[in-house]
Scaffold this active site. Structure first.
Site, PDB file in Angstrom:
ATOM      1  N   ASP A 172       1.603   6.502 -13.333  1.00 16.86           N
ATOM      2  CA  ASP A 172       1.190   5.652 -14.224  1.00 16.86           C
ATOM      3  C   ASP A 172      -0.235   6.098 -14.992  1.00 16.86           C
ATOM      4  O   ASP A 172      -1.253   5.980 -14.389  1.00 16.86           O
ATOM      5  CB  ASP A 172       1.072   4.085 -13.846  1.00 16.86           C
ATOM      6  CG  ASP A 172       1.723   2.942 -14.990  1.00 16.86           C
ATOM      7  OD1 ASP A 172       1.304   3.036 -16.112  1.00 16.86           O
ATOM      8  OD2 ASP A 172       2.142   1.997 -14.697  1.00 16.86           O
TER       9      ASP A 172
ATOM     10  N   HIS B 271       7.395  -4.537 -14.393  1.00 21.51           N
ATOM     11  CA  HIS B 271       6.599  -5.473 -13.735  1.00 21.51           C
ATOM     12  C   HIS B 271       5.769  -6.212 -14.719  1.00 21.51           C
ATOM     13  O   HIS B 271       5.157  -7.355 -14.424  1.00 21.51           O
ATOM     14  CB  HIS B 271       5.034  -4.245 -13.327  1.00 21.51           C
ATOM     15  CG  HIS B 271       4.596  -3.713 -14.316  1.00 21.51           C
ATOM     16  ND1 HIS B 271       5.237  -2.617 -15.129  1.00 21.51           N
ATOM     17  CD2 HIS B 271       3.458  -3.781 -15.243  1.00 21.51           C
ATOM     18  CE1 HIS B 271       4.372  -2.380 -16.104  1.00 21.51           C
ATOM     19  NE2 HIS B 271       3.309  -2.695 -16.067  1.00 21.51           N
ATOM     20  N   ASP B 272       6.091  -6.049 -15.983  1.00 19.43           N
ATOM     21  CA  ASP B 272       5.826  -7.173 -17.262  1.00 19.43           C
ATOM     22  C   ASP B 272       6.844  -7.851 -17.714  1.00 19.43           C
ATOM     23  O   ASP B 272       6.541  -8.941 -18.621  1.00 19.43           O
ATOM     24  CB  ASP B 272       5.223  -6.317 -18.392  1.00 19.43           C
ATOM     25  CG  ASP B 272       3.875  -5.892 -18.393  1.00 19.43           C
ATOM     26  OD1 ASP B 272       3.049  -6.348 -17.430  1.00 19.43           O
ATOM     27  OD2 ASP B 272       3.464  -4.769 -18.636  1.00 19.43           O
TER      28      ASP B 272
ATOM     29  N   ASP C 287       0.621  -1.245  -0.056  1.00 22.56           N
ATOM     30  CA  ASP C 287      -0.204  -0.039   0.062  1.00 22.56           C
ATOM     31  C   ASP C 287       0.887   1.431  -0.155  1.00 22.56           C
ATOM     32  O   ASP C 287       2.153   1.184   0.138  1.00 22.56           O
ATOM     33  CB  ASP C 287      -0.941  -0.045   1.229  1.00 22.56           C
ATOM     34  CG  ASP C 287      -0.277  -0.336   2.637  1.00 22.56           C
ATOM     35  OD1 ASP C 287       0.894   0.390   2.832  1.00 22.56           O
ATOM     36  OD2 ASP C 287      -0.711  -1.140   3.341  1.00 22.56           O
TER      37      ASP C 287
ATOM     38  N   ASP D 201       1.215   4.117 -20.319  1.00 18.50           N
ATOM     39  CA  ASP D 201       0.716   2.639 -20.692  1.00 18.50           C
ATOM     40  C   ASP D 201       0.260   2.450 -21.954  1.00 18.50           C
ATOM     41  O   ASP D 201      -0.532   3.074 -22.548  1.00 18.50           O
ATOM     42  CB  ASP D 201      -0.347   2.166 -19.786  1.00 18.50           C
ATOM     43  CG  ASP D 201      -0.399   0.344 -19.848  1.00 18.50           C
ATOM     44  OD1 ASP D 201       0.749  -0.294 -19.517  1.00 18.50           O
ATOM     45  OD2 ASP D 201      -1.630  -0.077 -20.254  1.00 18.50           O
TER      46      ASP D 201
ATOM     47  N   GLU E  71       5.164   3.831 -22.928  1.00 23.86           N
ATOM     48  CA  GLU E  71       5.367   2.176 -23.250  1.00 23.86           C
ATOM     49  C   GLU E  71       4.685   2.232 -24.903  1.00 23.86           C
ATOM     50  O   GLU E  71       3.587   2.330 -25.047  1.00 23.86           O
ATOM     51  CB  GLU E  71       4.575   1.427 -22.267  1.00 23.86           C
ATOM     52  CG  GLU E  71       4.607   0.056 -22.658  1.00 23.86           C
ATOM     53  CD  GLU E  71       3.729  -0.791 -21.901  1.00 23.86           C
ATOM     54  OE1 GLU E  71       3.967  -2.094 -21.481  1.00 23.86           O
ATOM     55  OE2 GLU E  71       2.688  -0.389 -21.691  1.00 23.86           O
TER      56      GLU E  71
END
Length: 562
Positions: A101, A335-336, A32, A203, A259
């Site tokens: 993001d 993260h991907d 969090d 994104d 991205e």
């Protein structure tokens, strides 16, 4: 002097936080905002300049927060807007900036815009999304395959039409052709800028403009066609981003990175052009494309390590072709993507630390803005998947259902082996803070199992060991902040035919920085370090062997040639 236009975000080092997995402050098993705030001193010690937060907005969590239902609210699992404001203030107090993001190719199907859009063809919000009549025999308008397997179209009984979703069916694509959609997006961006954030990571921003004829491509063996050439770098994408720049971005001093799936070098020169009319920089995926640089089993799924020759060719190409025309971003994982030391290096007990430092050297001394993904700085590794039940990610679950269960194209054992290598969940296991239960991430049950190797790989251990990966990253960041040549110097590749060594130079104002790294677990001949006038800047070995690089050895030397 370097002809490059100077900017704070070119000189910065970015640290990506995946909030769900970083630090849990209240024991519910989910990271969090307050957990991040509690660890800001750790990040300040590392020396980073910017935190990029993966999405913390309100979301049903079909795709771990990348399906947003309210852009102006915080997901309850992460805390409150007051918690965010405190994080922002505390980060700024430590001279750390916050980048949000921005996910605006699509929303959640639970966003109020889509709820309204579904109600009828004459609803004012209908054209906020991409709706089409059925094709032949009531089928989807075309056979495009979504990024998460299966059709990219979802039929809606209420109005008898299909809506486009390039990702999950719960992530309907926004219709950027509609100027009202663009107005909504620019307004929400301005709202966050007014709050005092320092930029946006955007994104899949290269997908916001679709070919409006929605053409059919050749069908593959599954009966689907590839949509990427029709939804990436579309006909109006640069028009839209220039409008965004005029309306919002140019009014603030922001870091912006896109991205950009499917981006080429030529397209990147437009997205991140040196005139600053669109974005500051972009992420490309060529060097992380498992299907392109290894023997892929199916699509992205592979268990073969990337080959040095391929990775070097791609990275060098981007370095050379962006020179003076656009700014680049530097990353190994996020993260991907799976963990860098497991994918590009050697995560065995013997070589993990050495190879993690080697890979960091190769990346951080190149031209562009470097990104560190949480845990990378302590050498966190991939985990092992013993069953599909170990998976939390929708991409992995869908691949299993399609490839193993339905089409029987891959046996389960092989796909699990691929998961070990490239699955996204590898990056999402909780941050390893110490050797207490659950790695100090939570006092509850973690939302995703902690990697069992946390007892030997954790922040507490790294901070106690002056030879750890952490302190090596700290030194690389210090060098970047100290030596302008690392930021603005020209890039010159070396030893391009070597099967073992990645080497290059950085050049500026008569200074020469030479970098060489052995990508193997064997000694390799290296002719680059003979000059007595060179100053050793950083290396992952204390003692060097003349004419050779030891296994996974990296060396960086500096000299002035005036």
């Amino acid at each position: 002097m370097s002809p490059e236009k100077h900017a704070w975000w070119k000189e910065a080092v970015i640290y990506q936080i995946y909030p769900r997995s970083f630090a849990d402050s209240n024991g519910d098993g989910i990271g969090d905002l307050n957990g991040i705030t509690e660890h800001l001193d750790y990040l300040a010690k590392l020396g980073i300049d910017v935190i990029w937060l993966s999405p913390v907005y309100e979301s049903p969590n079909d795709d771990n927060g990348y399906d947003i239902s309210d852009y102006r609210n915080i997901m309850a699992e992460f805390g409150t807007m007051e918690d965010f404001d405190r994080l922002l203030a505390e980060a700024h107090r430590r001279n750390i900036r916050i980048v949000m993001d921005l996910v605006v190719n699509h929303t959640s199907d639970e966003h109020p815009w889509f709820i309204e859009s579904r109600k009828g063809k004459d609803n004012p919000f209908r054209d906020y999304y991409i709706w089409k009549d059925p094709g032949v025999n009531g089928e989807a308008p075309n056979h495009w395959e979504s990024c998460f397997s299966g059709s990219a179209w979802q039929y809606d009984d209420l109005t008898g039409q299909y809506y486009l979703h390039c990702f999950s069916r719960k992530q309907p694509d926004l219709n950027w052709e509609n100027p009202k959609v663009r107005e909504e997006v620019f307004d929400l961006m301005d709202w966050w800028c007014q709050k005092g954030i320092d930029g946006f990571r955007m994104d899949v921003i290269s997908m916001i403009s679709k070919d409006q004829s929605f053409p059919e491509g050749p069908l593959n063996a599954d009966g689907y066609s590839d949509m990427f050439s029709y939804v990436c770098n579309g006909p109006r994408v640069h028009e839209y981003l220039q409008e965004m720049n005029r309306r919002v971005l140019s009014r603030y001093d922001l870091l912006t990175v896109g991205e950009t799936a499917g981006v080429t070098v030529e397209e990147a020169k437009k997205y991140a052009n040196s005139e600053g009319t669109e974005l500051g920089m972009v992420f490309h995926f060529e060097h992380t494309d498992g299907a392109a640089n290894s023997d892929a089993v199916f699509g992205k799924w592979t268990y073969t390590p990337p080959k040095l020759a391929y990775v070097r060719k791609i990275l060098n190409k981007w370095q050379l072709e962006l020179e003076g025309k656009a700014w680049g971003s530097l990353y190994w994982d996020n993260h991907d993507q799976p963990r860098v030391v497991s994918r590009f290096g050697n995560d065995s007990e013997k070589w993990r630390v050495k190879s993690a430092k080697m890979l960091a050297t190769v990346l951080h001394l190149q031209k562009g803005t470097p990104y560190i993904y949480q845990g990378e700085e302590i050498g966190m590794t991939n985990r092992h998947f013993s069953s599909v039940d170990d998976c939390a990610d929708i991409e992995e679950k869908n691949a299993w259902q399609q490839l193993v269960v339905e089409q029987k194209l891959i046996d389960g054992k092989t796909l699990l082996k691929c998961f070990d290598c490239v699955a996204r969940d590898n990056a999402r296991t909780p941050m390893q803070w110490d050797d207490t239960p659950n790695a100090g991430f939570t006092t509850g049950k973690p939302w995703l199992a902690v990697n069992p190797n946390y007892t030997g790989i954790n922040v507490e251990q790294a901070l106690a060991d002056k030879e750890s990966v952490f302190y090596y990253y700290q030194r690389l960041i210090e060098l970047r902040h100290t030596l302008p040549i690392i930021v603005y110097g020209r890039f010159k590749p070396l030893l391009e035919d070597s099967e073992e060594i990645y080497a290059y130079q950085r050049l500026m104002d008569g200074q020469v920085l030479t970098v060489a790294a052995n990508w193997t677990d064997r000694e390799a001949a290296c002719p680059l370090f003979a000059a007595d006038s060179c100053e050793e800047l950083i290396s992952n070995y204390d003692v060097h062997k003349e004419g050779f690089l030891q296994p996974y050895e990296a060396r960086v030397v500096w000299e002035a040639r005036r």
